[in-house]
Design a protein around this motif. Sequence first.
Motif, PDB file in Angstrom:
ATOM      1  N   LYS A 121      -2.721  45.991  64.774  1.00 17.79           N
ATOM      2  CA  LYS A 121      -1.971  46.641  65.855  1.00 17.79           C
ATOM      3  C   LYS A 121      -0.606  45.997  66.082  1.00 17.79           C
ATOM      4  O   LYS A 121       0.392  46.680  66.327  1.00 17.79           O
ATOM      5  N   ASN A 122      -0.559  44.687  65.975  1.00 17.61           N
ATOM      6  CA  ASN A 122       0.681  43.955  66.242  1.00 17.61           C
ATOM      7  C   ASN A 122       1.543  43.776  64.991  1.00 17.61           C
ATOM      8  O   ASN A 122       2.525  43.024  65.033  1.00 17.61           O
ATOM      9  N   ASN A 123       1.152  44.452  63.920  1.00 17.54           N
ATOM     10  CA  ASN A 123       1.917  44.408  62.671  1.00 17.54           C
ATOM     11  C   ASN A 123       2.075  42.986  62.132  1.00 17.54           C
ATOM     12  O   ASN A 123       3.091  42.637  61.532  1.00 17.54           O
ATOM     13  N   VAL A 124       1.058  42.173  62.367  1.00 18.54           N
ATOM     14  CA  VAL A 124       1.057  40.812  61.812  1.00 18.54           C
ATOM     15  C   VAL A 124       0.651  40.866  60.345  1.00 18.54           C
ATOM     16  O   VAL A 124       1.114  40.059  59.527  1.00 18.54           O
ATOM     17  N   VAL A 125      -0.250  41.808  60.007  1.00 18.24           N
ATOM     18  CA  VAL A 125      -0.636  42.048  58.615  1.00 18.24           C
ATOM     19  C   VAL A 125      -0.560  43.548  58.340  1.00 18.24           C
ATOM     20  O   VAL A 125      -0.578  44.378  59.259  1.00 18.24           O
ATOM     21  N   ASP A 126      -0.499  43.881  57.065  1.00 19.57           N
ATOM     22  CA  ASP A 126      -0.514  45.288  56.643  1.00 19.57           C
ATOM     23  C   ASP A 126      -1.916  45.755  56.295  1.00 19.57           C
ATOM     24  O   ASP A 126      -2.226  46.945  56.413  1.00 19.57           O
ATOM     25  N   TYR A 127      -2.750  44.812  55.844  1.00 18.18           N
ATOM     26  CA  TYR A 127      -4.090  45.162  55.383  1.00 18.18           C
ATOM     27  C   TYR A 127      -5.101  44.107  55.847  1.00 18.18           C
ATOM     28  O   TYR A 127      -4.780  42.923  55.936  1.00 18.18           O
ATOM     29  N   LYS A 174      -1.911  44.031  42.874  1.00 17.42           N
ATOM     30  CA  LYS A 174      -1.151  45.235  42.525  1.00 17.42           C
ATOM     31  C   LYS A 174      -0.282  45.757  43.664  1.00 17.42           C
ATOM     32  O   LYS A 174       0.819  46.275  43.445  1.00 17.42           O
ATOM     33  N   VAL A 175      -0.789  45.659  44.884  1.00 18.57           N
ATOM     34  CA  VAL A 175      -0.122  46.287  46.033  1.00 18.57           C
ATOM     35  C   VAL A 175       0.509  45.224  46.928  1.00 18.57           C
ATOM     36  O   VAL A 175      -0.202  44.436  47.562  1.00 18.57           O
ATOM     37  N   PRO A 176       1.824  45.174  47.025  1.00 16.77           N
ATOM     38  CA  PRO A 176       2.485  44.193  47.890  1.00 16.77           C
ATOM     39  C   PRO A 176       2.116  44.419  49.356  1.00 16.77           C
ATOM     40  O   PRO A 176       1.820  45.539  49.782  1.00 16.77           O
ATOM     41  N   GLY A 177       2.147  43.364  50.122  1.00 14.21           N
ATOM     42  CA  GLY A 177       1.841  43.457  51.549  1.00 14.21           C
ATOM     43  C   GLY A 177       1.282  42.147  52.060  1.00 14.21           C
ATOM     44  O   GLY A 177       1.099  41.181  51.309  1.00 14.21           O
ATOM     45  N   THR A 195      -5.388  31.155  45.173  1.00  9.46           N
ATOM     46  CA  THR A 195      -3.994  31.150  45.638  1.00  9.46           C
ATOM     47  C   THR A 195      -3.223  29.955  45.079  1.00  9.46           C
ATOM     48  O   THR A 195      -1.999  30.013  44.943  1.00  9.46           O
ATOM     49  N   GLN A 196      -3.923  28.877  44.744  1.00  5.48           N
ATOM     50  CA  GLN A 196      -3.263  27.739  44.103  1.00  5.48           C
ATOM     51  C   GLN A 196      -2.751  28.105  42.712  1.00  5.48           C
ATOM     52  O   GLN A 196      -1.751  27.543  42.250  1.00  5.48           O
ATOM     53  N   LYS A 197      -3.434  29.048  42.071  1.00  4.86           N
ATOM     54  CA  LYS A 197      -3.114  29.385  40.678  1.00  4.86           C
ATOM     55  C   LYS A 197      -2.281  30.652  40.543  1.00  4.86           C
ATOM     56  O   LYS A 197      -1.753  30.917  39.461  1.00  4.86           O
ATOM     57  N   ASN A 198      -2.174  31.428  41.610  1.00  8.13           N
ATOM     58  CA  ASN A 198      -1.477  32.716  41.499  1.00  8.13           C
ATOM     59  C   ASN A 198      -0.494  32.887  42.660  1.00  8.13           C
ATOM     60  O   ASN A 198      -0.899  32.917  43.824  1.00  8.13           O
ATOM     61  N   ARG A 199       0.766  33.019  42.349  1.00  9.04           N
ATOM     62  CA  ARG A 199       1.811  33.103  43.371  1.00  9.04           C
ATOM     63  C   ARG A 199       1.672  34.353  44.230  1.00  9.04           C
ATOM     64  O   ARG A 199       1.865  34.307  45.453  1.00  9.04           O
ATOM     65  N   LYS A 200       1.345  35.497  43.631  1.00  8.19           N
ATOM     66  CA  LYS A 200       1.208  36.738  44.400  1.00  8.19           C
ATOM     67  C   LYS A 200       0.115  36.609  45.448  1.00  8.19           C
ATOM     68  O   LYS A 200       0.289  37.019  46.601  1.00  8.19           O
ATOM     69  N   LEU A 201      -1.022  36.052  45.056  1.00  9.50           N
ATOM     70  CA  LEU A 201      -2.110  35.866  46.021  1.00  9.50           C
ATOM     71  C   LEU A 201      -1.685  34.906  47.118  1.00  9.50           C
ATOM     72  O   LEU A 201      -1.985  35.120  48.301  1.00  9.50           O
ATOM     73  N   ARG A 202      -0.982  33.865  46.744  1.00  9.77           N
ATOM     74  CA  ARG A 202      -0.544  32.858  47.717  1.00  9.77           C
ATOM     75  C   ARG A 202       0.418  33.456  48.742  1.00  9.77           C
ATOM     76  O   ARG A 202       0.355  33.150  49.930  1.00  9.77           O
ATOM     77  N   GLU A 203       1.296  34.329  48.305  1.00 11.30           N
ATOM     78  CA  GLU A 203       2.287  34.930  49.198  1.00 11.30           C
ATOM     79  C   GLU A 203       1.705  36.065  50.029  1.00 11.30           C
ATOM     80  O   GLU A 203       2.117  36.278  51.175  1.00 11.30           O
ATOM     81  N   ARG A 204       0.759  36.798  49.473  1.00  8.29           N
ATOM     82  CA  ARG A 204       0.271  38.007  50.138  1.00  8.29           C
ATOM     83  C   ARG A 204      -0.920  37.776  51.062  1.00  8.29           C
ATOM     84  O   ARG A 204      -1.100  38.522  52.039  1.00  8.29           O
ATOM     85  N   ILE A 205      -1.760  36.804  50.768  1.00  4.50           N
ATOM     86  CA  ILE A 205      -2.888  36.511  51.657  1.00  4.50           C
ATOM     87  C   ILE A 205      -2.389  35.543  52.723  1.00  4.50           C
ATOM     88  O   ILE A 205      -2.224  34.346  52.484  1.00  4.50           O
ATOM     89  N   VAL A 206      -2.118  36.080  53.903  1.00  6.28           N
ATOM     90  CA  VAL A 206      -1.463  35.285  54.957  1.00  6.28           C
ATOM     91  C   VAL A 206      -2.433  34.778  56.017  1.00  6.28           C
ATOM     92  O   VAL A 206      -2.088  33.875  56.792  1.00  6.28           O
ATOM     93  N   PHE A 207      -3.648  35.352  56.085  1.00  7.60           N
ATOM     94  CA  PHE A 207      -4.662  34.870  57.025  1.00  7.60           C
ATOM     95  C   PHE A 207      -6.030  34.884  56.352  1.00  7.60           C
ATOM     96  O   PHE A 207      -6.364  35.822  55.612  1.00  7.60           O
TER      97      PHE A 207
END
Length: 466
Positions: A121-127, A174-177, A195-207
């Motif tokens: 609701k607060n647009n803190v995450v997309d998914y 595959k899907v940015p967010g 996330t230690q081994k993959n930059r996309k996972l590290r950047e996209r998984i925020v919580f």
Amino acid sequence: MRSNVIEKIVNSDLCIGCGTCAGVCPQKALGIQFNNYGEYTPVQEKNCLNECGLCLKVCPFSDGNENETDIGTKLYGNIDGINYLFETGYYLDSYVGYAPNFRQSSSSGGIVTWILTTLLKNNVVDYVICVSPQHNPDQLFKFETFSDVNSVLNSSGSVYYPVEMSEVIQKVLKVPGRYAVTGLPCFIKAIRLATQKNRKLRERIVFTIGLVCGQMKSKNYTKYIAAIAGNDSLKKIQSVYYRGKSPDKPASNYYYKFIDEHGSQHKIFWNEGVSEAWVNRWFTPNACNYCDDVFAELADVTFMDAWLPEYSKDSRGTNIVLVRSPKVLNIIQEGIEKAEINVSKISVEKVIQSQAGVIELKRKQLSYRLYLAEQKGLKTPEKRVNASKDIGILKRREIKLKAKMQEESKQLFLGCYKDHALDIKTFRAGMNPYINQIRQLRLLGKFALPIRLIKKISKVEGKKNE
């Protein structure tokens, strides 16, 4: 030549079936399937050409990977005001209470549902990635990715059924967010390793949102409980609700509800047979024997039931919340100010007390399970608890009996399950000798306690009279 996760983990019966290895495999060489015991395990779908070893580097039960303390220190060790205890890992603050708008529809106090919907609701995450019902008897639950609040609401509730993350991990890649991921301790650890081994996972998984876990269960566990609840054909079951609440019963005596294709319902309460299968570790994966993470130490926030006398009698359910992330702490505090959640601070000592049984299982009893495995020459993962036989004789006997039941329940089920129906009488006949021994052991324990007290008092009195 490097080994892969099947050779090192699956073949040693140490796989928890989280699916992370298949999700991150750059060559898509791995898939995830149910084995005969109703547990997820990776399978090799094509040859691994490069043998990169990534599947082992993201496995929560693989030797050589950092433990929860080491990873937790990197994640949270430098946060202002952070605290650390061996039982809980790092923590900023702890709360107890509920979310009024979600309490009744949730398995406990509803705060997990509140925080997931608030993030969207607060647009803190997309998914939001969480476990969702499928209304499919062959796969009753799975991890899914949601971007709307209603889908999250429809996924509310505890699930005691195997799920795996390979598909959702591939979607994150595959899907940015910005993603929030829910999971059990071992799943969160796998995510952190990935996330230690993959930059996309590290950047996209925020919580990361963790859930306290005593043990996982196989697909066959749900089939067994459905059978003793009165379901004649387990193939017809379309949905399961694991934590039904009754106003006339304490929160600890919840019920499982099974609904078949015709809408017929069968219910069974915890005290009517569910607890027997649960506490005696029937249908529990072997990997659970070697877990020492009680409080999902690598999650930004961890949720659990308030199994304390002052809360457990309330049938509506109550959450305890252990916070590690300053961002989550701000969200909690805003929720308090807006009266969206009704919580108060609780001491970390009370938090630990609320999960005393799981701590006993994953720390003290783990040391003896490691000792037994060592004596048998079995492969075990490196743990923060040392192998030891320094545990009471009755407790040693109990651990051995439950280990036998754990294995026997898996094997016996295969012989008693035919044409989507379970021969409960034969299954029970096979398990009853173990149950009787456990009962005798508990009876002996009741007598042993006062005897020990008498001896202790006599010893003290003897010293006084010297």
